[in-house]
Write an enzyme that holds these catalytic residues in place. Structure first.
Site, PDB file in Angstrom:
ATOM      1  N   SER A 136       0.845  -1.193   0.000  1.00  0.00           N
ATOM      2  CA  SER A 136       0.000   0.000   0.000  1.00  0.00           C
ATOM      3  C   SER A 136       0.876   1.237   0.000  1.00  0.00           C
ATOM      4  O   SER A 136       2.051   1.188   0.391  1.00  0.00           O
ATOM      5  CB  SER A 136      -0.893   0.003   1.245  1.00  0.00           C
ATOM      6  OG  SER A 136      -1.538   1.242   1.430  1.00  0.00           O
ATOM      7  N   TYR A 149      -2.289  -1.490  10.495  1.00  0.00           N
ATOM      8  CA  TYR A 149      -2.441  -1.609   9.037  1.00  0.00           C
ATOM      9  C   TYR A 149      -1.209  -1.044   8.331  1.00  0.00           C
ATOM     10  O   TYR A 149      -0.616  -1.702   7.468  1.00  0.00           O
ATOM     11  CB  TYR A 149      -3.698  -0.879   8.574  1.00  0.00           C
ATOM     12  CG  TYR A 149      -3.862  -0.903   7.071  1.00  0.00           C
ATOM     13  CD1 TYR A 149      -4.385  -2.027   6.440  1.00  0.00           C
ATOM     14  CD2 TYR A 149      -3.475   0.179   6.285  1.00  0.00           C
ATOM     15  CE1 TYR A 149      -4.513  -2.063   5.056  1.00  0.00           C
ATOM     16  CE2 TYR A 149      -3.604   0.152   4.911  1.00  0.00           C
ATOM     17  CZ  TYR A 149      -4.122  -0.976   4.299  1.00  0.00           C
ATOM     18  OH  TYR A 149      -4.239  -1.015   2.933  1.00  0.00           O
TER      19      TYR A 149
END
Length: 259
Positions: A136, A149
């Protein structure tokens, strides 16, 4: 016929990547926790592309699920592995659910790493194979209010780049895909007031992100960041202090939660 294994294949980027593989006539092994959606995808792709598809309903947060998947596959050689499954969680670490966070770490880190290791041996022995790991844009800086995350995606980028280097000359490549905010079901799993639910600026199309990552994987790139603005955002932390980068992310997350 070559075989591809895709996790998190029932929706979002996993579905779009499975679609691209089906178009290229791969036999597909699709893994997801959502049995109903997975069955729909299997039927759709089999009908549209006339390819063989195996659907495995698995909870990727469970211990040793990677070995369970490989036991289901048997002797089928995996030519392409796409580790796409994942989810997010919004909130301060002192208040968020450890049950949810430990499940996230198992999916993003343990299961992905183990499945990569199990598939990699056969790829190296055959002298060919491609792996796409879902990282990401979050991987490039710490992420207050989504700390686990961001950290897990940073791990995935670092891990992927490291083994990509180790595998040079083997015929096997590893690519980390690092998208920014993307319109997928991911937003629904974070929280009802998470920043991911509210960010509209720079929101990418899942189909375009998947195609970008798919092409990067075929070219054997070690990492891929879709979008010029995302590439710019990824390098900003190199030119400011880590504390400043962390504070900026915190302010953006908090602001988006309030809006």
């Amino acid at each position: 016929m070559k075989t591809a294994l895709v996790t998190g294949a029932a929706s979002g980027l996993g579905y779009e990547l499975a679609l691209l593989l089906a178009k290229d006539s791969y036999k597909l092994i699709l893994v997801d926790i959502d049995s109903s959606k997975l069955t729909e995808v299997k039927t759709e792709l089999e009908t549209q592309f006339n390819v063989e598809i195996v659907a495995l309903t698995k909870d990727l947060s469970l211990p040793n699920v990677s070995q369970d998947i490989m036991d289901n596959i048997g002797d089928t050689p995996i030519d392409v592995l796409i580790n796409n499954a994942g989810f997010g969680l919004f909130g301060t670490f002192s208040e968020t659910s450890w049950e949810r966070e430990s499940a996230m770490l198992n999916v993003h880190v343990i299961t992905t790493t183990h499945l990569t290791k199990l598939v990699l041996e056969g790829m190296v022995n055959r002298g060919s194979g491609k792996i796409l790991n879902m990282s990401s844009l979050a991987a490039f800086q710490p992420g207050p209010l989504m700390s686990i995350y961001y950290a897990s995606k940073s791990y995935m980028l670092s891990f992927s780049e490291a083994i990509a280097n180790e595998l040079k000359g083997t015929g096997v490549t590893v690519t980390a895909l690092c998208p920014g905010p993307t319109k997928t079901a991911f937003q629904e799993t974070v929280s009802e007031d998470a920043s991911e639910n509210k960010i509209q600026f720079n929101m990418a199309c899942a189909k375009e992100v998947a195609l970008y990552g798919y092409k990067a994987m075929l070219k054997g790139k070690s990492y891929a960041i879709p979008g010029k603005f995302n590439k710019f955002l990824a390098v900003i932390p190199r030119f400011i202090t880590r504390n400043a980068a962390t504070c900026i992310v915190r302010k953006l997350q908090a602001k988006n939660r309030e809006d």
